[in-house]
Design a protein around this motif. Structure first.
Motif, PDB file in Angstrom:
ATOM      1  N   VAL A 264       0.851  -1.204   0.000  1.00  0.00           N
ATOM      2  CA  VAL A 264       0.000   0.000   0.000  1.00  0.00           C
ATOM      3  C   VAL A 264       0.885   1.253   0.000  1.00  0.00           C
ATOM      4  N   GLU A 265       1.949   1.225   0.791  1.00  0.00           N
ATOM      5  CA  GLU A 265       2.865   2.378   0.836  1.00  0.00           C
ATOM      6  C   GLU A 265       3.561   2.575  -0.515  1.00  0.00           C
ATOM      7  N   ALA A 266       3.944   1.469  -1.155  1.00  0.00           N
ATOM      8  CA  ALA A 266       4.608   1.579  -2.464  1.00  0.00           C
ATOM      9  C   ALA A 266       3.664   2.219  -3.481  1.00  0.00           C
ATOM     10  N   ALA A 267       2.406   1.825  -3.451  1.00  0.00           N
ATOM     11  CA  ALA A 267       1.443   2.400  -4.401  1.00  0.00           C
ATOM     12  C   ALA A 267       1.307   3.903  -4.184  1.00  0.00           C
ATOM     13  N   LYS A 268       1.439   4.331  -2.924  1.00  0.00           N
ATOM     14  CA  LYS A 268       1.323   5.772  -2.629  1.00  0.00           C
ATOM     15  C   LYS A 268       2.448   6.573  -3.278  1.00  0.00           C
ATOM     16  N   VAL A 269       3.594   5.914  -3.500  1.00  0.00           N
ATOM     17  CA  VAL A 269       4.727   6.614  -4.119  1.00  0.00           C
ATOM     18  C   VAL A 269       4.345   7.100  -5.519  1.00  0.00           C
ATOM     19  N   ILE A 270       3.568   6.299  -6.216  1.00  0.00           N
ATOM     20  CA  ILE A 270       3.268   6.614  -7.614  1.00  0.00           C
ATOM     21  C   ILE A 270       1.963   7.386  -7.762  1.00  0.00           C
ATOM     22  N   GLU A 271       1.117   7.329  -6.745  1.00  0.00           N
ATOM     23  CA  GLU A 271      -0.234   7.903  -6.825  1.00  0.00           C
ATOM     24  C   GLU A 271      -0.256   9.374  -7.269  1.00  0.00           C
ATOM     25  N   PRO A 272       0.647  10.247  -6.754  1.00  0.00           N
ATOM     26  CA  PRO A 272       0.560  11.656  -7.146  1.00  0.00           C
ATOM     27  C   PRO A 272       0.755  11.877  -8.651  1.00  0.00           C
ATOM     28  N   TYR A 273       1.286  10.879  -9.349  1.00  0.00           N
ATOM     29  CA  TYR A 273       1.580  11.048 -10.774  1.00  0.00           C
ATOM     30  C   TYR A 273       0.514  10.454 -11.670  1.00  0.00           C
ATOM     31  N   LEU A 274      -0.555   9.918 -11.055  1.00  0.00           N
ATOM     32  CA  LEU A 274      -1.571   9.208 -11.832  1.00  0.00           C
ATOM     33  C   LEU A 274      -2.756  10.083 -12.210  1.00  0.00           C
ATOM     34  N   GLY A 275      -2.951  11.182 -11.506  1.00  0.00           N
ATOM     35  CA  GLY A 275      -4.123  12.006 -11.769  1.00  0.00           C
ATOM     36  C   GLY A 275      -5.398  11.387 -11.227  1.00  0.00           C
ATOM     37  N   ARG A 276      -5.285  10.421 -10.372  1.00  0.00           N
ATOM     38  CA  ARG A 276      -6.444   9.786  -9.745  1.00  0.00           C
ATOM     39  C   ARG A 276      -5.937   9.026  -8.525  1.00  0.00           C
ATOM     40  N   SER A 277      -6.880   8.559  -7.704  1.00  0.00           N
ATOM     41  CA  SER A 277      -6.474   7.743  -6.564  1.00  0.00           C
ATOM     42  C   SER A 277      -6.214   6.316  -7.025  1.00  0.00           C
ATOM     43  N   ILE A 278      -5.368   5.612  -6.262  1.00  0.00           N
ATOM     44  CA  ILE A 278      -5.128   4.213  -6.615  1.00  0.00           C
ATOM     45  C   ILE A 278      -6.397   3.394  -6.404  1.00  0.00           C
ATOM     46  N   GLY A 279      -6.530   2.324  -7.201  1.00  0.00           N
ATOM     47  CA  GLY A 279      -7.815   1.645  -7.283  1.00  0.00           C
ATOM     48  C   GLY A 279      -7.977   0.389  -6.465  1.00  0.00           C
ATOM     49  N   SER A 280      -6.984   0.008  -5.662  1.00  0.00           N
ATOM     50  CA  SER A 280      -7.160  -1.261  -4.942  1.00  0.00           C
ATOM     51  C   SER A 280      -8.154  -1.080  -3.799  1.00  0.00           C
ATOM     52  N   HIS A 281      -8.855  -2.143  -3.482  1.00  0.00           N
ATOM     53  CA  HIS A 281      -9.794  -2.079  -2.359  1.00  0.00           C
ATOM     54  C   HIS A 281      -9.031  -1.818  -1.068  1.00  0.00           C
ATOM     55  N   LEU A 282      -7.936  -2.548  -0.871  1.00  0.00           N
ATOM     56  CA  LEU A 282      -7.209  -2.422   0.377  1.00  0.00           C
ATOM     57  C   LEU A 282      -6.615  -1.025   0.541  1.00  0.00           C
ATOM     58  N   GLY A 283      -6.139  -0.462  -0.575  1.00  0.00           N
ATOM     59  CA  GLY A 283      -5.604   0.901  -0.529  1.00  0.00           C
ATOM     60  C   GLY A 283      -6.661   1.872  -0.019  1.00  0.00           C
ATOM     61  N   MET A 284      -7.900   1.683  -0.478  1.00  0.00           N
ATOM     62  CA  MET A 284      -8.995   2.557  -0.039  1.00  0.00           C
ATOM     63  C   MET A 284      -9.322   2.330   1.427  1.00  0.00           C
ATOM     64  N   VAL A 285      -9.351   1.057   1.823  1.00  0.00           N
ATOM     65  CA  VAL A 285      -9.666   0.741   3.220  1.00  0.00           C
ATOM     66  C   VAL A 285      -8.603   1.333   4.142  1.00  0.00           C
ATOM     67  N   LYS A 286      -7.346   1.181   3.758  1.00  0.00           N
ATOM     68  CA  LYS A 286      -6.241   1.632   4.631  1.00  0.00           C
ATOM     69  C   LYS A 286      -6.242   3.141   4.800  1.00  0.00           C
ATOM     70  N   ARG A 287      -6.757   3.858   3.810  1.00  0.00           N
ATOM     71  CA  ARG A 287      -6.779   5.305   3.994  1.00  0.00           C
ATOM     72  C   ARG A 287      -8.102   5.763   4.591  1.00  0.00           C
ATOM     73  N   GLY A 288      -8.986   4.806   4.891  1.00  0.00           N
ATOM     74  CA  GLY A 288     -10.233   5.147   5.557  1.00  0.00           C
ATOM     75  C   GLY A 288     -11.304   5.664   4.634  1.00  0.00           C
TER      76      GLY A 288
END
Ligand code: HMG
Ligand code: MG
Length: 303
Positions: A264-288
């Protein structure tokens, strides 16, 4: 269970915005600390066909390799092989498809021509070679693909000398029953078989569990943050998310060696460059954030 992380290649090949090379390197380095066995970090393909990965040499030169992790890349032809060799790839992947139309759009070749291109690549290779077979169940242009057509391409790749196959639901539309009908025909195989599920229809975890639980498949490709998609398979979305697959496997008592929080932390590294939030379910759960279809940002609505 072996997880092959493909986000830096399958994910970033499909992003509209250019991700700076330094951020790709930081992403690969973060993924290298998650416990995955292998990371497909880029492609040595034509920069005209996939400009997003035209910095493949720089990515290889910039990463800090984690001990024990295999760093691999796609190679379509001998020119790609020259580049992969010079960059020190630990493993290469040739790629073709069970559908002629997809191959024409994706690699400008028939399936037979692509196999001929691979012959010298595999002969030369001093590192292990994976062979991808795309459009194994559905094709974006030809609809349903017959399992026999997939078996035919697999057999030709095995004859050429690949060490492993990855069989792909490129469109991400397969259902568990279609996975069964494919695996009934293509297994057993003379080399290890990995499965590569895209998740367009939300079936990917169910498909992986069908393949693992009923057929004993023990290698899956997946993508941190559910990134992924092929520029020549319009409408297909990302791969099965690494964090969602690992969550499901862990909940079923399967050891993956992968640290969920680190993914989840690794995905956050790239997220600012995607123009959208990351799409995994767990990523969403972990950020509340509620997984309510707003891309993970949350609406404040009760769930
Ligand atoms: P082409 O245009 O037919 O190639 O492309 P060509 O051999 O006629 O060469 C044309 C020009 O490209 C020449 O340059 C070559 O040197 C150059 P020029 O002389 O005109 O200046 N060239 C290259 N340059 C750098 N690296 C190379 C290379 N090869 C040729 N390797 C080709 C044919 C296969 C190269 C092209 O179609 C291509 O690169 N396609 C790749 C498309 C791609 O990467 N798609 C996504 C990956 S597959 C995928 O996502 C599916 C997967 O995830 C599984 C699944 O989900 O299904 C794996
Ligand atoms: Mg793919």
């Amino acid at each position: 269970m072996k997880i092959v992380e493909v986000a830096p290649r399958d994910g970033l090949q499909n992003e509209k915005s250019a991700v700076p090379t330094a951020e790709k390197i930081a992403f690969v380095d973060a993924l290298g600390k998650t416990g995955v066995a292998e990371i497909e970090i880029t492609s040595f393909v034509s920069p005209r066909w996939v400009p997003q990965l035209s910095d493949a040499e720089d990515v290889f030169a910039g990463i800090t390799r984690s001990p024990g992790v295999v760093y691999s890349a796609l190679v379509p032809n001998e020119k790609g092989m020259d580049r992969a060799e010079a960059s020190g790839a630990d493993k290469i992947s040739v790629f073709t498809a069970a559908s002629q139309t997809f191959n024409r759009f994706n690699i400008n070749a028939t399936t037979e021509e692509s196999i001929e291109r691979f012959r010298p690549v595999i002969r030369r290779s001093t590192v292990p070679v994976r062979g991808y077979v795309s459009t194994a169940i559905w094709c974006p242009y030809e609809e349903r693909v017959a399992p026999r057509a997939v078996l035919d391409v697999m057999e030709r790749l095995v004859d050429l000398g690949v060490n492993e196959l990855s069989i792909a639901d490129t469109v991400g539309k397969a259902s568990p029953d279609e996975v069964r009908r494919l695996l009934d025909v293509i297994l057993p195989c003379d080399v290890p078989v990995a499965l590569h599920f895209h998740d367009t229809y939300g079936m990917a975890v169910a498909n992986a569990f069908t393949a693992w639980g009923e057929y004993g498949i023990d290698t899956f490709d997946s993508s941190a943050g559910a990134l992924g998609g092929c520029p020549y398979a319009t409408g297909a979305t990302g791969n099965i998310a690494t964090e969602d697959l690992v969550f499901a496997l862990t909940a079923s008592g399967v050891q993956t060696g992968v640290d969920l929080d680190a993914v989840v932390e690794a995905a956050k590294v790239i997220e600012p460059y995607l123009g959208r939030s990351i799409g995994s379910h767990l990523g969403m759960v972990k950020r509340g954030a509620p997984p309510d279809g707003d891309g993970g940002r949350g609406t404040g609505r009760p769930t």
